[in-house]
Each structure stands twice: as C-alpha cells, then as structure tokens.
Design a protein around this motif. Structure first.
Motif, PDB file in Angstrom:
ATOM      1  N   PRO A 113       0.600  -1.293   0.160  1.00 39.86           N
ATOM      2  CA  PRO A 113       0.018   0.025  -0.017  1.00 39.86           C
ATOM      3  C   PRO A 113       0.722   1.315  -0.066  1.00 39.86           C
ATOM      4  O   PRO A 113       1.662   1.395   0.808  1.00 39.86           O
TER       5      PRO A 113
ATOM      6  N   ALA B 101      -1.612   1.609   9.115  1.00 45.44           N
ATOM      7  CA  ALA B 101      -0.224   0.985   8.663  1.00 45.44           C
ATOM      8  C   ALA B 101       0.777   0.952   9.466  1.00 45.44           C
ATOM      9  O   ALA B 101       1.363  -0.146   9.419  1.00 45.44           O
TER      10      ALA B 101
ATOM     11  N   PHE C 273       4.994  -0.462   3.774  1.00 47.01           N
ATOM     12  CA  PHE C 273       3.976   0.534   3.457  1.00 47.01           C
ATOM     13  C   PHE C 273       4.945   1.611   2.999  1.00 47.01           C
ATOM     14  O   PHE C 273       5.849   1.811   3.226  1.00 47.01           O
TER      15      PHE C 273
ATOM     16  N   VAL D 288       0.116   4.482   0.940  1.00 43.01           N
ATOM     17  CA  VAL D 288      -0.791   5.091   1.750  1.00 43.01           C
ATOM     18  C   VAL D 288      -1.172   6.689   1.821  1.00 43.01           C
ATOM     19  O   VAL D 288      -0.318   7.316   1.886  1.00 43.01           O
TER      20      VAL D 288
END
Length: 283
Positions: free
Chosen positions: A203, A215, A222, A205
């Motif tokens: 991800p 996260a 991430f 984010v």
C-alpha cells in the motif's frame, strides 16, 4: 518541520511542467523536510496529448523527465520518474473519441511498452497502470485488466515495480496473483491511494492520519503519498505537497519511529531498489 536528517519520500505525486506550481511545489516540500519524491506523469490529455498509438505518449514522458530533473536539483535527495498510462484514458478513448474497447486496449498497451523503454534505459524507475476506480462496462473492464497485465509483463521483464491506480479495496490479492503469474513479485506491485490495510500489493497510503496509524500499527511494508495533482483548477488537491513531511513529523511525535523508517527507507529499497539514505548523504 522535521528536525533531523532523515529521508522523507512522497511515493506518488504529479508536477505540471507548464500550467501550475511545478517546482514551487517541490520547494514547499523541501521547506518542511521533504527529501525524495516519485513523480508520476500526469494523464496524457492533461498535457494536451490525445493518443492514437503508443508512440503518441512519448512527449508526455519526455516532459515528465524534464520536470523530474528540475525537481532533483531542488531536493536534498532526488526525484525519480514513474511512467505509464492512466487507466481513466480508456473511458476517454471509448466514450469521447469513439474507439472500441479492444482498440483502446491496444493504444494503452502501446503506451505501456513505450514507458517500459524508459525504464529499460534507466531514465525511469517504475511503471504506472491500473484499471478504472468507477463502474464501467464488462468489455471496458476486461480491456483495462489486459492493459494492467501488460504492465506486469513488462515489469517482470525489467525487474521494476508497477504502481496501480485502481478501485478502493483492502483485498487485491487476485491482482497481485496476476503479477506473480507474469513473473513480477507481489512486493513490486504498489497500490497508489491505498488505505492502511491492504492484502496483495504494497500500500502507498494516502496521508490521512487514521490510515497512517493503521499502517504503522500493522507493521507490514508501506509507503506514504499525497497524490498531489498540481492542477490550477484544484489547488492543493488531492493533498498539498507539504503533507508527507508534516505527517512524518506527526508519526515521530506519536512514537512511530520504526514505521517512518519502514515507509521511507526499508520499503522503498524493497519495492524499487532505491537507497534513500545514500542518495540523501551524497546530495
């Protein structure tokens, strides 16, 4: 303002080389502690290109390389270009320009192939692809998935990451599986504008505090992004260029030092093969 010398990477933003803030946005990013950025080419039609073949994307990519070079000159670290075809183009081709979905698919695949040339030459870091985040007809959906699979194939050929623009979801394991079927490891697939929890791709984010906290608590790889679009009609959208450094400062205040290192040092190395520490030191 971040008060120590650490890498701060915005994983996905756009810079307009001609019509909006451009390098001024980079300077704002630097002033509050930003050091590195991944600059994704703007949608081709935003730069005045109505593509009818893969080669028509080349001016879009060339202008992106120019603004990335200018951005790197301003940064304590550097910028890298991410090149590809915005998945929303298929609707423009089919709904506004009269192409059949299969024809649009081939135009967009051609654009991915041209973007891959820049990765192969070392001028770009990664590819961008995806599929519409809104409802479309089945044949448009199938064509979009075929374009995305082409990006995975080229990513596998070049051992480079692929950033995805796609629908909101916390489970894209099927898509990550398609990448692995093509020979591209799932950890080299990045879901741009992601939530703090995602199965499948890594991800990237969006810098909402709640999502970043999810996260950070999760502890998996991430990245952090603004998706700043540098559009004169939408100033500050999606998030302004100062947001990632400010969110890094907030994460540090909240005690998430390990998460900051995860997002700005460890995950960029794992996904893209970039060393944000050494590029900062050498700068």
């Amino acid at each position: 303002m971040i008060d120590d010398d650490r890498p701060v990477l915005d994983d996905h933003l756009h810079l307009d080389p001609d019509n909006n803030r451009g390098i001024d946005a980079v300077r704002d990013f630097v002033r509050v502690g930003g050091t590195h950025m991944l600059v994704v080419n703007k949608p081709s039609w935003h730069l005045g290109v109505e593509a009818d073949a893969g080669e028509d994307f080349r001016p879009v990519f060339e202008r992106t390389l120019e603004i990335v070079e200018a951005a790197s000159a301003e940064l304590p670290g550097r910028a890298w270009p991410v090149l590809g075809v915005h998945p929303g183009l298929i609707s423009r081709l089919v709904d506004e320009r009269g192409y059949a979905p299969a024809e649009a698919r081939e135009i967009m695949r051609g654009g991915i192939d041209v973007a891959a040339e820049y990765v192969e030459s070392g001028d770009a870091l990664a590819l961008k692809s995806g599929r519409p985040h809104y409802a479309v007809d089945d044949d448009v959906w199938a064509a979009s998935n075929a374009v995305m699979r082409r990006a995975f194939e080229r990513g596998a050929d070049l051992d480079c990451a692929v950033q995805l623009h796609a629908e909101s979801s916390e489970d894209l394991t099927e898509v990550a599986g398609w990448a692995e079927d093509a020979g591209l490891p799932a950890h080299k697939v990045v879901k741009h504008y992601a939530s703090g929890r995602l199965e499948g791709p890594v991800p990237s984010v969006i810098c909402d505090k709640d999502e970043l906290e999810r996260a950070a608590e999760r502890g998996d790889p991430f990245l952090m992004e603004t998706d700043y679009i540098d559009d004169p009609d939408r100033p500050g959208a999606v998030l302004g260029p100062k947001t990632v450094p400010r969110r890094v400062a907030w994460l540090l205040e909240e005690g998430y030092d390990e998460a900051v290192r995860n997002a700005h040092v460890e995950t960029p190395e794992r996904v893209y093969g970039i060393d944000t520490e050494s590029t900062l030191e050498s700068a």
